[in-house]
Write a protein that holds these residues in place. Structure first.
Motif, PDB file in Angstrom:
ATOM      1  N   VAL A 186       0.870  -1.320   0.118  1.00 25.47           N
ATOM      2  CA  VAL A 186      -0.002   0.055  -0.057  1.00 25.47           C
ATOM      3  C   VAL A 186       0.925   1.561   0.006  1.00 25.47           C
ATOM      4  O   VAL A 186       1.764   1.277   0.810  1.00 25.47           O
ATOM      5  N   ILE A 187       0.638   1.960  -0.809  1.00 24.14           N
ATOM      6  CA  ILE A 187       1.532   3.428  -0.977  1.00 24.14           C
ATOM      7  C   ILE A 187       0.482   4.487  -0.923  1.00 24.14           C
ATOM      8  O   ILE A 187      -0.530   4.545  -1.452  1.00 24.14           O
ATOM      9  N   THR A 188       0.837   5.243   0.075  1.00 28.59           N
ATOM     10  CA  THR A 188      -0.094   6.582   0.479  1.00 28.59           C
ATOM     11  C   THR A 188       0.657   7.852   0.051  1.00 28.59           C
ATOM     12  O   THR A 188       1.862   8.121   0.176  1.00 28.59           O
ATOM     13  N   PHE A 189      -0.003   8.485  -0.867  1.00 29.92           N
ATOM     14  CA  PHE A 189       0.608   9.836  -1.417  1.00 29.92           C
ATOM     15  C   PHE A 189       0.213  10.872  -0.564  1.00 29.92           C
ATOM     16  O   PHE A 189      -1.124  11.093   0.027  1.00 29.92           O
ATOM     17  N   MET A 190       0.995  12.077  -0.775  1.00 31.36           N
ATOM     18  CA  MET A 190       0.546  13.551   0.110  1.00 31.36           C
ATOM     19  C   MET A 190      -0.538  14.012  -0.471  1.00 31.36           C
ATOM     20  O   MET A 190      -1.679  14.587   0.051  1.00 31.36           O
ATOM     21  N   ASP A 191      -0.504  13.948  -1.952  1.00 27.92           N
ATOM     22  CA  ASP A 191      -1.812  14.457  -2.522  1.00 27.92           C
ATOM     23  C   ASP A 191      -2.842  13.623  -2.913  1.00 27.92           C
ATOM     24  O   ASP A 191      -2.621  12.438  -3.091  1.00 27.92           O
ATOM     25  N   SER A 192      -4.109  14.032  -3.115  1.00 35.70           N
ATOM     26  CA  SER A 192      -4.974  13.100  -3.473  1.00 35.70           C
ATOM     27  C   SER A 192      -5.361  13.268  -4.979  1.00 35.70           C
ATOM     28  O   SER A 192      -6.418  12.541  -5.091  1.00 35.70           O
ATOM     29  N   ASN A 193      -4.755  13.823  -5.743  1.00 37.45           N
ATOM     30  CA  ASN A 193      -4.943  13.685  -7.223  1.00 37.45           C
ATOM     31  C   ASN A 193      -3.963  12.728  -8.051  1.00 37.45           C
ATOM     32  O   ASN A 193      -3.741  12.753  -9.067  1.00 37.45           O
ATOM     33  N   ILE A 194      -3.304  12.009  -7.306  1.00 29.87           N
ATOM     34  CA  ILE A 194      -2.256  10.945  -7.771  1.00 29.87           C
ATOM     35  C   ILE A 194      -2.915   9.692  -8.147  1.00 29.87           C
ATOM     36  O   ILE A 194      -2.592   8.991  -9.009  1.00 29.87           O
ATOM     37  N   ALA A 195      -3.292   9.051  -7.193  1.00 30.78           N
ATOM     38  CA  ALA A 195      -3.906   7.756  -6.971  1.00 30.78           C
ATOM     39  C   ALA A 195      -4.710   7.400  -8.243  1.00 30.78           C
ATOM     40  O   ALA A 195      -4.603   6.392  -8.690  1.00 30.78           O
ATOM     41  N   LYS A 196      -5.752   8.180  -8.546  1.00 27.56           N
ATOM     42  CA  LYS A 196      -6.522   7.780  -9.640  1.00 27.56           C
ATOM     43  C   LYS A 196      -5.927   7.890 -10.986  1.00 27.56           C
ATOM     44  O   LYS A 196      -6.133   6.772 -11.757  1.00 27.56           O
ATOM     45  N   GLY A 197      -5.029   8.613 -11.269  1.00 30.94           N
ATOM     46  CA  GLY A 197      -4.456   8.441 -12.784  1.00 30.94           C
ATOM     47  C   GLY A 197      -3.474   7.053 -12.506  1.00 30.94           C
ATOM     48  O   GLY A 197      -3.447   6.557 -13.770  1.00 30.94           O
ATOM     49  N   LEU A 198      -2.904   6.674 -11.588  1.00 24.77           N
ATOM     50  CA  LEU A 198      -2.306   5.673 -11.563  1.00 24.77           C
ATOM     51  C   LEU A 198      -2.958   4.220 -11.596  1.00 24.77           C
ATOM     52  O   LEU A 198      -2.671   3.407 -12.201  1.00 24.77           O
ATOM     53  N   THR A 199      -4.226   4.273 -10.907  1.00 23.53           N
ATOM     54  CA  THR A 199      -5.023   3.191 -11.110  1.00 23.53           C
ATOM     55  C   THR A 199      -5.847   2.928 -12.536  1.00 23.53           C
ATOM     56  O   THR A 199      -6.101   2.166 -12.756  1.00 23.53           O
ATOM     57  N   ASP A 200      -5.942   4.183 -13.232  1.00 24.26           N
ATOM     58  CA  ASP A 200      -6.624   4.098 -14.413  1.00 24.26           C
ATOM     59  C   ASP A 200      -5.561   3.262 -15.252  1.00 24.26           C
ATOM     60  O   ASP A 200      -6.227   2.535 -16.162  1.00 24.26           O
ATOM     61  N   LYS A 201      -4.081   3.535 -15.382  1.00 19.45           N
ATOM     62  CA  LYS A 201      -3.406   2.815 -16.256  1.00 19.45           C
ATOM     63  C   LYS A 201      -3.046   1.274 -15.576  1.00 19.45           C
ATOM     64  O   LYS A 201      -3.080   0.636 -16.507  1.00 19.45           O
ATOM     65  N   GLN A 202      -3.446   1.205 -14.384  1.00 19.44           N
ATOM     66  CA  GLN A 202      -3.223  -0.318 -13.706  1.00 19.44           C
ATOM     67  C   GLN A 202      -1.979  -0.983 -13.842  1.00 19.44           C
ATOM     68  O   GLN A 202      -1.293  -1.004 -12.848  1.00 19.44           O
ATOM     69  N   THR A 203      -1.474  -1.092 -15.372  1.00 22.83           N
ATOM     70  CA  THR A 203      -0.232  -1.836 -15.409  1.00 22.83           C
ATOM     71  C   THR A 203       0.986  -0.849 -15.402  1.00 22.83           C
ATOM     72  O   THR A 203       0.983   0.090 -16.261  1.00 22.83           O
ATOM     73  N   HIS A 204       1.949  -1.033 -14.356  1.00 17.14           N
ATOM     74  CA  HIS A 204       3.340  -0.229 -14.490  1.00 17.14           C
ATOM     75  C   HIS A 204       4.346  -1.060 -14.537  1.00 17.14           C
ATOM     76  O   HIS A 204       4.690  -1.929 -13.970  1.00 17.14           O
ATOM     77  N   GLU A 205       5.670  -0.571 -15.202  1.00 17.90           N
ATOM     78  CA  GLU A 205       6.778  -1.135 -15.237  1.00 17.90           C
ATOM     79  C   GLU A 205       7.692  -0.672 -14.200  1.00 17.90           C
ATOM     80  O   GLU A 205       8.083   0.639 -14.414  1.00 17.90           O
ATOM     81  N   VAL A 206       8.021  -1.324 -13.303  1.00 20.64           N
ATOM     82  CA  VAL A 206       8.985  -0.813 -12.036  1.00 20.64           C
ATOM     83  C   VAL A 206      10.607  -1.448 -12.260  1.00 20.64           C
ATOM     84  O   VAL A 206      10.683  -2.780 -12.183  1.00 20.64           O
ATOM     85  N   GLU A 207      11.476  -0.647 -12.174  1.00 22.80           N
ATOM     86  CA  GLU A 207      13.059  -1.245 -12.305  1.00 22.80           C
ATOM     87  C   GLU A 207      13.289  -1.686 -10.963  1.00 22.80           C
ATOM     88  O   GLU A 207      13.443  -0.860  -9.801  1.00 22.80           O
ATOM     89  N   MET A 208      13.360  -3.056 -10.803  1.00 17.85           N
ATOM     90  CA  MET A 208      13.815  -3.689  -9.587  1.00 17.85           C
ATOM     91  C   MET A 208      15.268  -3.824  -9.683  1.00 17.85           C
ATOM     92  O   MET A 208      15.951  -3.855  -8.818  1.00 17.85           O
TER      93      MET A 208
END
Length: 371
Positions: free
Chosen positions: A258-280
């Motif tokens: 679970v990632i919590t952001f300071m602003d409330s306008n970040i989460a919606k855009g990320l969930t709309d995209k759903q799939t993200h490529e993260v460099e591990m």
């Protein structure tokens, strides 16, 4: 002829002439009176005719007024009927409008529920599932199943024993007291049913949290600290659609973050995209799934009392030997059919002076147990 006679004659002539004049005058007066009478008669006849015609006009006027009155009354009646019809139509339309407003409200609520269900459905992390050939009633029901995990407090000097067959537990409970031989001595224990207060129905009010996201499909081989660091770095960058991260937490039971952001306008855009490529690792990216994080509160909680069918509580057990040996002796005793026992699936003994929590979970179906 004397003078007196002549005077008398003159006098007589004058009287006759005067009489004749008087007669002529009277004739004229008579003629005038006749003429005036004719005029009066004509006037009377004219007045009678006028009166007759006036009366006829009055009758006609009265009849006309009555006809006009009836027409007006009929027109007023028709207007009243029309007005009453308009009132009824207005009432009908008002009821129809209210009905339509209620339907619109219901549709809005349904749309809102469907929207929330869509958001909730997208909030579920991906899991690999397979159809096992089973069906269930209420496939369209808006509900979910819960697997109970009950923490049962055990007092000191008690034991919980679970049999493979319900009939064995029923026999043990029916006897109530049992004498358990422990070599040179014996103890008497009491058998009691295990009862729980469990939820029978739960309704939740869920809302998508505007500050949090749920990240799933994480790499299995990476450490928790490394995963949290890489996710925080990735989702704090604006080029990745992220923002300032307040907190990252690993859900140990589910293996999601679970990632919590300071602003409330970040989460919606990320969930709309759903799939993200993260460099591990350097040069290597891993696809993760980002779904909404749900905040929920229980709105309805229904409970019921249940009795454990296969488990029996044994009380009044003294500490006459060490814990493991006494537990083994209890298991041996209640496995014997001569003691009304049967096959024991599990047993735990809690010595006097100690308090423990026994964990009860939902029994797996036989089909699952045999797989």
């Amino acid at each position: 002829m004397s003078f007196d006679e002549d005077f008398s004659l003159v006098t007589e002539d004058l009287s006759l002439h005067k009489i004749q004049k008087e007669i002529e005058k009277l004739k004229k007066q008579h003629s005038a009176l006749q003429a005036e009478q004719r005029v009066l008669l004509e006037g009377r006849d004219s007045n009678v005719e006028f009166t007759k015609k006036f009366q006829e006009r009055v009758v006609n006027m009265r009849r006309s007024l009555e006809d006009e009155k009836r027409k007006q009354e009929l027109a007023v009646k028709k207007e009243q009927e029309k007005l009453e019809g308009l009132k009824q139509e207005h009432s009908r339309l008002k009821v129809e409008v209210m009905s339509m407003e209620q339907k619109l409200k219901t549709m809005d609520e349904t749309n809102q529920n469907l929207r929330q269900q869509t958001e909730v459905s997208t909030a579920v992390p991906e899991k690999k599932v397979v159809f096992n050939g089973k069906t269930a009633d209420g496939a369209n029901a808006l509900s979910f199943d819960m697997k109970p995990r009950i923490m049962y407090p055990m007092e000191g000097g008690t034991a919980l024993i679970t049999f493979e067959e319900e009939e064995v537990a029923e026999k043990i409970l029916a006897l109530k007291e049992h004498e358990v031989a422990l070599g040179e001595c014996s103890i008497v224990v009491q058998a009691e049913p295990v009862r729980f207060l469990v939820p029978s129905g739960v309704e939740l009010d869920t809302q998508v949290c505007p500050h949090r996201i749920l990240v799933s499909n994480l790499p299995k081989k990476e450490s928790v600290d490394r995963i949290l660091d890489k996710l925080e770095i990735h989702f704090s960058k604006s080029k990745n659609g992220g923002g300032e991260v307040e907190e990252t937490d690993m859900l140990e039971d589910a293996g999601n973050v679970v990632i919590t952001f300071m602003d409330s306008n970040i989460a919606k855009g990320l969930t709309d995209k759903q799939t993200h490529e993260v460099e591990m690792e350097r040069g290597k990216k891993h696809k993760v799934k980002v779904t909404p994080f749900l905040n929920g509160s229980i709105t309805v909680l229904q409970t019921c009392n249940i009795t454990c069918k296969k488990t029996v509580l044994l009380t009044g057990i003294p500490a006459v030997m060490d814990q493991d040996n006494l537990q083994d002796q209890l298991e041996i005793h209640f496995q014997k059919t001569a003691n009304s026992g049967g096959e024991v699936d599990a047993i735990v003994y809690n010595p006097p002076g100690r308090r423990s929590l026994a964990v009860f979970e939902e029994e797996a179906p036989e089909a699952e147990q045999s797989q």
